[in-house]
Write a protein that holds these residues in place. Structure first.
Motif, PDB file in Angstrom:
ATOM      1  N   TRP A  52     107.088  36.413  73.603  1.00  0.00           N
ATOM      2  CA  TRP A  52     108.448  35.987  73.922  1.00  0.00           C
ATOM      3  C   TRP A  52     108.804  34.650  73.275  1.00  0.00           C
ATOM      4  CZ3 TRP A  52     110.492  40.163  75.453  1.00  0.00           C
ATOM      5  CH2 TRP A  52     109.774  41.052  76.258  1.00  0.00           C
ATOM      6  N   SER A  53     107.890  34.072  72.542  1.00  0.00           N
ATOM      7  CA  SER A  53     108.129  32.775  71.913  1.00  0.00           C
ATOM      8  C   SER A  53     108.522  32.949  70.451  1.00  0.00           C
ATOM      9  CB  SER A  53     106.873  31.901  72.007  1.00  0.00           C
ATOM     10  OG  SER A  53     106.963  30.793  71.138  1.00  0.00           O
ATOM     11  N   ILE A  54     109.624  32.332  70.064  1.00  0.00           N
ATOM     12  CA  ILE A  54     110.047  32.393  68.664  1.00  0.00           C
ATOM     13  C   ILE A  54     109.047  31.651  67.790  1.00  0.00           C
ATOM     14  CG2 ILE A  54     111.908  31.861  67.043  1.00  0.00           C
ATOM     15  CD1 ILE A  54     113.843  31.907  69.398  1.00  0.00           C
ATOM     16  N   VAL A  55     108.541  30.515  68.281  1.00  0.00           N
ATOM     17  CA  VAL A  55     107.551  29.754  67.528  1.00  0.00           C
ATOM     18  C   VAL A  55     106.319  30.611  67.242  1.00  0.00           C
ATOM     19  CG1 VAL A  55     105.962  27.793  67.613  1.00  0.00           C
ATOM     20  CG2 VAL A  55     108.321  27.514  68.378  1.00  0.00           C
ATOM     21  N   CYS A  56     105.801  31.277  68.269  1.00  0.00           N
ATOM     22  CA  CYS A  56     104.594  32.088  68.089  1.00  0.00           C
ATOM     23  C   CYS A  56     104.850  33.267  67.162  1.00  0.00           C
ATOM     24  CB  CYS A  56     104.095  32.579  69.454  1.00  0.00           C
ATOM     25  SG  CYS A  56     103.481  31.247  70.513  1.00  0.00           S
ATOM     26  N   ASN A  57     106.022  33.853  67.273  1.00  0.00           N
ATOM     27  CA  ASN A  57     106.340  34.975  66.386  1.00  0.00           C
ATOM     28  C   ASN A  57     106.498  34.516  64.942  1.00  0.00           C
ATOM     29  OD1 ASN A  57     106.927  37.819  67.649  1.00  0.00           O
ATOM     30  ND2 ASN A  57     107.565  36.322  69.186  1.00  0.00           N
ATOM     31  N   LEU A  58     107.034  33.316  64.744  1.00  0.00           N
ATOM     32  CA  LEU A  58     107.139  32.779  63.388  1.00  0.00           C
ATOM     33  C   LEU A  58     105.751  32.502  62.823  1.00  0.00           C
ATOM     34  CD1 LEU A  58     108.781  31.681  61.023  1.00  0.00           C
ATOM     35  CD2 LEU A  58     108.890  29.481  62.233  1.00  0.00           C
ATOM     36  N   VAL A  59     104.874  31.929  63.653  1.00  0.00           N
ATOM     37  CA  VAL A  59     103.506  31.673  63.216  1.00  0.00           C
ATOM     38  C   VAL A  59     102.825  32.979  62.831  1.00  0.00           C
ATOM     39  CG1 VAL A  59     101.218  30.929  63.994  1.00  0.00           C
ATOM     40  CG2 VAL A  59     103.227  29.539  64.521  1.00  0.00           C
ATOM     41  N   TRP A  60     103.000  34.023  63.655  1.00  0.00           N
ATOM     42  CA  TRP A  60     102.382  35.316  63.329  1.00  0.00           C
ATOM     43  C   TRP A  60     102.936  35.871  62.026  1.00  0.00           C
ATOM     44  CZ3 TRP A  60     104.951  40.004  62.757  1.00  0.00           C
ATOM     45  CH2 TRP A  60     104.106  41.071  62.433  1.00  0.00           C
ATOM     46  N   THR A  61     104.253  35.795  61.842  1.00  0.00           N
ATOM     47  CA  THR A  61     104.865  36.332  60.627  1.00  0.00           C
ATOM     48  C   THR A  61     104.300  35.662  59.378  1.00  0.00           C
ATOM     49  OG1 THR A  61     106.928  36.829  61.809  1.00  0.00           O
ATOM     50  CG2 THR A  61     107.051  36.669  59.410  1.00  0.00           C
ATOM     51  N   LEU A  62     104.223  34.348  59.398  1.00  0.00           N
ATOM     52  CA  LEU A  62     103.713  33.623  58.240  1.00  0.00           C
ATOM     53  C   LEU A  62     102.236  33.927  58.001  1.00  0.00           C
ATOM     54  CD1 LEU A  62     105.444  30.174  58.830  1.00  0.00           C
ATOM     55  CD2 LEU A  62     106.130  31.979  57.243  1.00  0.00           C
ATOM     56  N   ARG A  63     101.461  33.983  59.082  1.00  0.00           N
ATOM     57  CA  ARG A  63     100.037  34.250  58.939  1.00  0.00           C
ATOM     58  C   ARG A  63      99.785  35.669  58.439  1.00  0.00           C
ATOM     59  NH1 ARG A  63      95.419  32.556  57.206  1.00  0.00           N
ATOM     60  NH2 ARG A  63      93.611  33.318  58.351  1.00  0.00           N
ATOM     61  N   ASP A  64     100.527  36.644  58.971  1.00  0.00           N
ATOM     62  CA  ASP A  64     100.321  38.023  58.562  1.00  0.00           C
ATOM     63  C   ASP A  64     100.696  38.215  57.101  1.00  0.00           C
ATOM     64  OD1 ASP A  64      99.708  40.842  59.609  1.00  0.00           O
ATOM     65  OD2 ASP A  64     101.634  41.128  58.611  1.00  0.00           O
ATOM     66  N   ARG A  65     101.750  37.545  56.675  1.00  0.00           N
ATOM     67  CA  ARG A  65     102.137  37.637  55.268  1.00  0.00           C
ATOM     68  C   ARG A  65     101.049  37.056  54.371  1.00  0.00           C
ATOM     69  NH1 ARG A  65     108.537  36.272  54.307  1.00  0.00           N
ATOM     70  NH2 ARG A  65     109.378  38.182  55.244  1.00  0.00           N
ATOM     71  N   ARG A  66     100.463  35.957  54.788  1.00  0.00           N
ATOM     72  CA  ARG A  66      99.414  35.344  53.994  1.00  0.00           C
ATOM     73  C   ARG A  66      98.202  36.272  53.891  1.00  0.00           C
ATOM     74  NH1 ARG A  66      98.799  32.342  49.909  1.00  0.00           N
ATOM     75  NH2 ARG A  66      97.686  34.234  49.334  1.00  0.00           N
ATOM     76  N   LEU A  67      97.818  36.881  55.006  1.00  0.00           N
ATOM     77  CA  LEU A  67      96.679  37.791  54.998  1.00  0.00           C
ATOM     78  C   LEU A  67      96.969  39.032  54.168  1.00  0.00           C
ATOM     79  CD1 LEU A  67      95.625  37.510  58.746  1.00  0.00           C
ATOM     80  CD2 LEU A  67      94.335  36.678  56.771  1.00  0.00           C
ATOM     81  N   GLU A  68      98.194  39.542  54.265  1.00  0.00           N
ATOM     82  CA  GLU A  68      98.561  40.705  53.459  1.00  0.00           C
ATOM     83  C   GLU A  68      98.494  40.375  51.973  1.00  0.00           C
ATOM     84  OE1 GLU A  68     101.959  44.136  53.716  1.00  0.00           O
ATOM     85  OE2 GLU A  68     102.625  42.060  53.891  1.00  0.00           O
TER      86      GLU A  68
END
Length: 459
Positions: free
Chosen positions: A277-293
């Motif tokens: 439910w956190s925008i901050v956490c979702n942004l962190v996940w988005t950036l991290r997942d893109r980096r891993l991909e």
């Protein structure tokens, strides 16, 4: 009077001897502990809300579309449901007849999802919970789904909508419909043909065969096989599968497994409460997942680009040189068309109905209106797949019409999304969201209901 006694001096000031006496100030009490805690909580909450607001704005700038809690959760679900990822070329197992399959039980036997759930892999290496060797029976309709990753996603998440469409007809309303997912990421002709021939040889029977393809046939060869002089009919990334660098392959597999494990862990974290439910956490996940991909993509690309050496025949197959790029794409289109003719002949011989569909793709010119958000997500001017689509799709449409003239139930779905401005593509390759899969399923269902030989035939 005693000298030590205080006296009133000039101007009314009290003195003790010669020293002025200052009245004792009344002690002031600070805020209570409860108030201090409440203030700290409010300050922390205000800081967090400010961070959430900044993250909301940053997400729109970085990702190119408005933030959506449900949308991100859907992205995680869809990515997890994809049967093949970027590392499919080095993670699958070589197969003597169909090129490669996923590793079945007892070795792995399943595809893990980020939420801890799994999708089973049959003993034949396909992502399905059903055995592909099915027999016809009264009241039963067996539908085989062939193709690459889009067809495989369709088999996982779109088949239920196909069943709903078929059940609108009295022919199918009361029958058991068994959809078999026989598609895998990267499959291209003649793998669809050899898959059906292989399973039919083993005794499998089908009432309907659906082939959704076209993109892999024209988009993959120049990027993955041409540099190693691999024959155009060979499976994708063939050198990475059978080349001599076994140690390199093992290292790549280990690294890819670590990356995918990290992506799973981050996705599980971002999907759990309260972080989801956190925008901050979702942004962190988005950036991290893109980096891993991106890390996974670079790893696979580096493994595929091992060139500059004489390759054995098992890698290259029969030599095939082309005078021009145009001649190459004519060959790719010919392999695609001939594979479909072979599927149609095999189905007619066995009493099954064959339906061939050219899949839509965002790089096919004017095939879909896109708003700015979808275009930023799913369209890259310099994407390496775009050149193959632009060169190949006109030839596939031309040869598809020739297939129709020869009696093949061919349907061009390349313009299926032309009247759908809503966001459907989920990446800059070729894949669509659940709504896109359902639109494809509805088109496939209509084609089956309206096509020739509507009543499934028995041997």
């Amino acid at each position: 009077m005693d000298e030590a006694r205080a006296t009133v001096g000039h101007g009314g000031a009290r003195t003790r001897g010669d020293v002025p006496v200052t009245p004792r100030a009344t002690a002031r009490r600070g805020p209570s502990r409860g108030r201090r805690v409440a203030f700290a909580v409010v300050a922390l909450l205000a800081s967090w809300l400010a961070c959430e607001g900044l993250a909301w704005a940053a997400y729109r700038v970085v990702v190119g579309k408005p933030f959506s809690w449900s949308g991100l959760q859907e992205v995680r679900r869809e990515r997890a449901a994809r049967p093949e990822g970027v590392g499919a070329s080095v993670m699958s197992q070589v197969h003597p007849y169909v090129g490669y399959v996923r590793e079945p039980a007892p070795y792995s036997g399943q595809v893990r999802r980020f939420d801890g759930k799994t999708m089973p892999i049959s003993n034949y290496g396909y992502i399905d919970d059903k055995d592909p060797i099915q027999k016809r029976a009264a009241g039963k309709v067996i539908v085989g789904i062939l193709g690459g990753s889009m067809a495989s996603f369709f088999g996982v998440d779109g088949a239920h909508r196909l069943e709903e469409v078929l059940r609108t007809s009295p022919e199918y309303a009361d029958k058991e419909i068994v959809c078999l997912n026989l598609a895998l990421g990267g499959y291209k002709q003649p793998q669809q043909l050899t898959t059906l021939a292989y399973l039919t040889t083993l005794g499998a029977e089908f009432d309907v065969v659906v082939n959704i393809d076209g993109f892999n046939e024209v988009a993959l060869y120049e990027l993955e096989n041409a540099g190693h002089h691999v024959h155009p009919a060979f499976p994708r990334s063939w050198r990475a599968r059978v080349g001599p660098d076994d140690s390199t392959l093992g290292v790549a597999k280990t690294a890819l497994m670590a990356i995918e494990g990290s992506r799973d862990g981050w996705a599980r974290w971002a999907s759990a409460s309260p972080w989801r439910w956190s925008i901050v956490c979702n942004l962190v996940w988005t950036l991290r997942d893109r980096r891993l991909e991106r890390d996974a993509y670079e790893l696979v690309k580096a493994h595929q680009e091992l060139q500059g050496r004489s390759e054995p025949y098992v890698v290259t197959g029969p030599p095939r040189d082309f005078a021009s790029r145009a001649e190459l794409y004519e060959e790719l289109a010919s392999i695609w068309s001939n594979g479909s003719l072979g599927l149609d002949a095999l189905c007619k011989e066995s009493g099954a109905r064959y339906f061939h569909f050219l899949q839509p793709n965002q790089y096919d010119g004017d095939s879909k209106p896109m708003d700015a958000a979808e275009r930023r997500l799913a369209f890259k001017e310099d994407h390496p797949y775009r050149k193959g689509v632009l060169a190949g799709y006109p030839l596939l449409r031309r040869d598809g019409e020739a297939l129709r003239r020869r009696g093949v139930a061919f349907h061009d779905l390349s313009g299926l999304f032309r009247d759908h401005p809503e966001g459907l593509y989920v990446d800059d390759c070729c894949h669509v969201n659940q709504r896109g899969l359902e639109l494809i399923a509805e088109a496939v269902g209509r084609a089956i209901l309206e096509g020739p030989g509507r009543e499934p035939r028995s041997r």
